[in-house]
Design a protein around this motif. Structure first.
Motif, mmCIF file in Angstrom:
data_model
loop_
_atom_site.group_PDB
_atom_site.id
_atom_site.type_symbol
_atom_site.label_atom_id
_atom_site.label_comp_id
_atom_site.label_asym_id
_atom_site.label_seq_id
_atom_site.Cartn_x
_atom_site.Cartn_y
_atom_site.Cartn_z
ATOM 1 N N PRO A 470 0.828 -1.214 0.000
ATOM 2 C CA PRO A 470 0.000 0.000 0.000
ATOM 3 C C PRO A 470 0.860 1.262 0.000
ATOM 4 N N LEU A 471 0.269 2.361 -0.469
ATOM 5 C CA LEU A 471 0.930 3.665 -0.436
ATOM 6 C C LEU A 471 0.697 4.279 0.942
ATOM 7 N N SER A 472 1.784 4.725 1.574
ATOM 8 C CA SER A 472 1.692 5.214 2.948
ATOM 9 C C SER A 472 2.307 6.599 3.072
ATOM 10 N N MET A 473 1.697 7.432 3.879
ATOM 11 C CA MET A 473 2.233 8.743 4.229
ATOM 12 C C MET A 473 1.565 9.199 5.516
ATOM 13 N N SER A 474 2.150 10.190 6.164
ATOM 14 C CA SER A 474 1.620 10.662 7.442
ATOM 15 C C SER A 474 1.630 12.178 7.490
ATOM 16 N N VAL A 475 0.562 12.752 8.080
ATOM 17 C CA VAL A 475 0.476 14.185 8.330
ATOM 18 C C VAL A 475 0.782 14.412 9.804
ATOM 19 N N LEU A 476 1.827 15.181 10.081
ATOM 20 C CA LEU A 476 2.264 15.447 11.460
ATOM 21 C C LEU A 476 1.840 16.858 11.847
ATOM 22 N N TYR A 477 1.258 16.983 13.049
ATOM 23 C CA TYR A 477 0.780 18.284 13.529
ATOM 24 C C TYR A 477 1.674 18.751 14.684
ATOM 25 N N PHE A 478 2.284 19.928 14.524
ATOM 26 C CA PHE A 478 3.161 20.499 15.554
ATOM 27 C C PHE A 478 2.533 21.779 16.101
ATOM 28 N N ASP A 479 2.603 21.929 17.441
ATOM 29 C CA ASP A 479 2.041 23.139 18.031
ATOM 30 C C ASP A 479 2.913 24.348 17.700
ATOM 31 N N ASP A 480 2.327 25.517 17.754
ATOM 32 C CA ASP A 480 3.025 26.732 17.333
ATOM 33 C C ASP A 480 4.054 27.194 18.346
ATOM 34 N N GLU A 481 3.830 26.886 19.630
ATOM 35 C CA GLU A 481 4.704 27.444 20.672
ATOM 36 C C GLU A 481 5.998 26.658 20.833
ATOM 37 N N ASP A 482 5.889 25.366 21.159
ATOM 38 C CA ASP A 482 7.083 24.556 21.434
ATOM 39 C C ASP A 482 7.525 23.712 20.242
ATOM 40 N N LYS A 483 6.725 23.694 19.180
ATOM 41 C CA LYS A 483 7.018 22.881 17.999
ATOM 42 C C LYS A 483 7.175 21.414 18.364
ATOM 43 N N LEU A 484 6.281 20.935 19.223
ATOM 44 C CA LEU A 484 6.255 19.526 19.600
ATOM 45 C C LEU A 484 5.113 18.826 18.866
ATOM 46 N N LEU A 485 5.303 17.557 18.610
ATOM 47 C CA LEU A 485 4.292 16.776 17.903
ATOM 48 C C LEU A 485 3.066 16.598 18.787
ATOM 49 N N GLN A 486 1.902 17.041 18.297
ATOM 50 C CA GLN A 486 0.649 16.936 19.048
ATOM 51 C C GLN A 486 -0.206 15.762 18.575
ATOM 52 N N ALA A 487 -0.186 15.504 17.269
ATOM 53 C CA ALA A 487 -1.000 14.438 16.695
ATOM 54 C C ALA A 487 -0.467 14.112 15.307
ATOM 55 N N TYR A 488 -0.913 12.985 14.762
ATOM 56 C CA TYR A 488 -0.540 12.653 13.389
ATOM 57 C C TYR A 488 -1.596 11.736 12.778
ATOM 58 N N ASP A 489 -1.765 11.895 11.493
ATOM 59 C CA ASP A 489 -2.697 11.076 10.722
ATOM 60 C C ASP A 489 -1.902 10.166 9.807
ATOM 61 N N ASP A 490 -2.109 8.859 9.948
ATOM 62 C CA ASP A 490 -1.495 7.893 9.037
ATOM 63 C C ASP A 490 -2.465 7.604 7.903
ATOM 64 N N ILE A 491 -2.061 7.928 6.685
ATOM 65 C CA ILE A 491 -2.897 7.717 5.503
ATOM 66 C C ILE A 491 -2.359 6.511 4.743
ATOM 67 N N THR A 492 -3.247 5.571 4.443
ATOM 68 C CA THR A 492 -2.864 4.366 3.702
ATOM 69 C C THR A 492 -3.817 4.181 2.536
ATOM 70 N N VAL A 493 -3.258 4.068 1.349
ATOM 71 C CA VAL A 493 -4.039 3.810 0.146
ATOM 72 C C VAL A 493 -3.758 2.387 -0.283
ATOM 73 N N GLY A 494 -4.797 1.524 -0.202
ATOM 74 C CA GLY A 494 -4.617 0.123 -0.535
ATOM 75 C C GLY A 494 -4.452 -0.081 -2.021
ATOM 76 N N GLY A 495 -3.954 -1.249 -2.382
ATOM 77 C CA GLY A 495 -3.733 -1.553 -3.787
ATOM 78 C C GLY A 495 -4.754 -2.526 -4.325
ATOM 79 N N THR A 496 -4.348 -3.319 -5.297
ATOM 80 C CA THR A 496 -5.248 -4.264 -5.935
ATOM 81 C C THR A 496 -5.813 -5.230 -4.896
ATOM 82 N N GLY A 497 -7.119 -5.384 -4.901
ATOM 83 C CA GLY A 497 -7.765 -6.244 -3.916
ATOM 84 C C GLY A 497 -8.036 -5.521 -2.617
#
Length: 525
Positions: A470-497
């Motif tokens: 599958p095709l994989s990528m992630s969206v990472l969310y960083f806060d504006d003040e400390d630039k620390l990771l607050q959350a992330y979305d893992d996106i997966t696009v499946g293939g044949t089948g």
């Protein structure tokens, strides 16, 4: 007196015949010498004309016996050169070459496949019917290129021979003879090649370089091509669903990004999949991405023809931070660096959208190697090399005038030495998405390691199994003040089948402690 007169007469009578014979002998010798000299002179001139003709043909063929033509999505260079035996070489850099016993005669044809036109390649993948059409027109493309090559070669050899003969002999007649001979030699050689052409030679090639493995994988290649056609057809519909998926996700109350949140798209291991660019562009637009980070293996072989693939980076119109993978060469990195929005890191740091990012390229260049789980299947020497790379980047992070928010390595095996130096390390290479905490020494700050899957579905090699990667990528969310990771979305696009788009949202409960991220409900389409 009478006696003396008789003696004198006898003396004159006796000498006269000798003088006459001497004069006749001298004239015969002179005539024979002139004839011999004339033969030698004609022979010398003939040999000189032949030598000048052969030199002119050689120089003319080497200088002018080359044309460029389009063969399918490739730009190819066709070259003809003098040779003892007629044959054809098809160069496929950097994979190797195919050697064909294609014809007889003193000519050698070289077909070198060059740059791959990205737009034409994408058009072929988007329209399965155009692939069969391209295979039919490729024969006509080659024939038209060879015809132009023959005309150009004849013209070049004759012209060079005429010029060379005029310079050597300074005689128009001899120059004309040399030009005529050049025309006869070149046209005769090319005519012999055309008359003895063996089209069946393509069925029995000899291989050089990495292509020696080609006969063993032909069956798999045919199956992969069929799978990829179905895969591309489905992805055209799947990518369009990302927008709908985003609408669903953004309505979730679990995590609402602040307007000042910095959004980073983490991609890795594209492996020349042109379809992945369309998906990336959609995610960049829909998720309002600020920065794209790529942890390497954007190409498969790091060759010059593959450099055109990275041209899509400029279309993103967002900062693009890149490090080399083990499938990327120095030429690949240079091609990425030429994109106006790209930043290539190699044991260096950069600050983009308020984030300070450090990165280092993979120390290896092993395009013929497949992926392996992090830290497994490595020789001691390779493991030490990867750890040393991590040590170098860790020293760079510690000496950075600004605190580093994200560190980029290609192989997770390089991540260990970065524990405690920065809050987040991202990697790729394994084609398997994983999130963990790096082991830390007492007193060290926690460091989270995020390993991305393959954004390109591992390229064509991802179709070798029962189901494509599958095709994989992630969206990472960083806060504006400390630039620390607050959350992330893992996106997966499946293939044949697995014709679906899947998104998992993860919330980092305690970013400063690097706490594990629980998974929220997963919308799927």
């Amino acid at each position: 007196m009478d006696g003396q007169e008789n003696e004198q007469q006898e003396s004159r009578d006796g000498q006269a015949p000798q003088a006459g014979r001497t004069r006749r002998f001298t004239l015969r010798g002179l005539t024979g010498g002139r004839r011999g000299w004339r033969v030698l002179r004609v022979t010398g001139v003939t040999l000189a004309v032949l030598a000048v003709t052969l030199a002119g043909v050689m120089i003319g063929a080497l200088a002018g016996g080359r044309v460029s033509t389009d063969i399918g999505p490739f730009q190819a260079d066709l070259t003809v050169s003098p040779a003892l035996d007629g044959s054809t070489t098809v160069d496929v850099p950097p994979l190797g070459a195919l050697l064909l016993d294609s014809h007889d005669g003193p000519t050698h044809l070289t077909v070198e496949l060059g740059a791959l036109d990205q737009s034409r390649t994408e058009a072929l993948l988007d329209d399965p019917a155009s692939i069969s059409q391209a295979s039919r027109t490729a024969v006509d493309d080659v024939r038209e290129g060879v015809m132009r090559l023959g005309v150009r070669t004849v013209a070049s050899t004759v012209l060079v021979t005429l010029v060379l003969a005029l310079l050597v002999f300074r005689d128009a007649r001899r120059a004309a003879w040399a030009g005529g001979l050049a025309l006869a030699v070149t046209a005769g050689s090319l005519g012999t090649a055309a008359a003895t052409l063996r089209p069946s030679a393509i069925e029995e090639p000899r291989y050089e370089g990495l292509l020696v493995n080609a006969p063993a994988i032909v069956g798999d290649a045919r199956r992969i091509a069929n799978d990829y056609t179905r895969y591309a057809e489905q992805l055209q519909h799947i990518v369009g669903n990302v927008s709908q998926l985003y609408t669903t996700v953004s309505s979730l109350p679990v995590y609402e990004p602040d307007p000042d949140t910095t959004r980073v798209l983490h991609i890795s291991d594209m492996h020349l999949n042109p379809t992945a660019w369309q998906l990336i562009r959609t995610v960049v637009e829909q998720f309002n991405i600020d920065v794209v980070v790529d942890t390497g293996d954007i190409t498969d072989w790091g060759s010059e023809p593959e450099a055109s693939y990275v041209g899509a980076i400029g279309l993103l119109q967002k900062p693009y931070v890149f490090i080399r993978g083990n499938h990327d060469s120095g030429r690949t990195a240079a091609a990425v660096a030429r994109q106006r929005n790209a930043i290539v890191l190699d044991n260096t740091t950069t600050t983009v959208a308020g984030l300070t990012i450090a990165g280092i390229g993979d120390p290896r260049f092993t395009p013929d190697k497949s992926t392996s789980p992090a830290g497994r299947g490595l020789t001691r020497e390779t493991a030490d090399q990867l750890i040393s790379t991590g040590d170098k980047l860790a020293a760079t992070v510690r000496s950075s005038p600004r605190p580093v928010n994200i560190a980029l390595v290609h192989d997770p095996a390089s991540a260990g030495p970065l524990a405690g130096t920065c809050p987040l390390v991202v990697a790729g290479h394994t084609h398997n998405r994983q999130v963990s905490k790096l082991p830390q020494e007492p007193g060290q700050s926690p460091t989270q390691l995020m390993v991305q899957g393959s954004t390109g579905g591992a390229g064509l090699r991802g179709l070798e199994g029962e189901q494509p990667t599958p095709l994989s990528m992630s969206v990472l969310y960083f806060d504006d003040e400390d630039k620390l990771l607050q959350a992330y979305d893992d996106i997966t696009v499946g293939g044949t089948g697995q014709a679906q788009v899947n998104l998992q949202r993860h919330i980092v409960e305690d970013p400063k402690a690097g706490a594990p991220a629980p998974v929220t409900p997963t919308p799927t389409r």
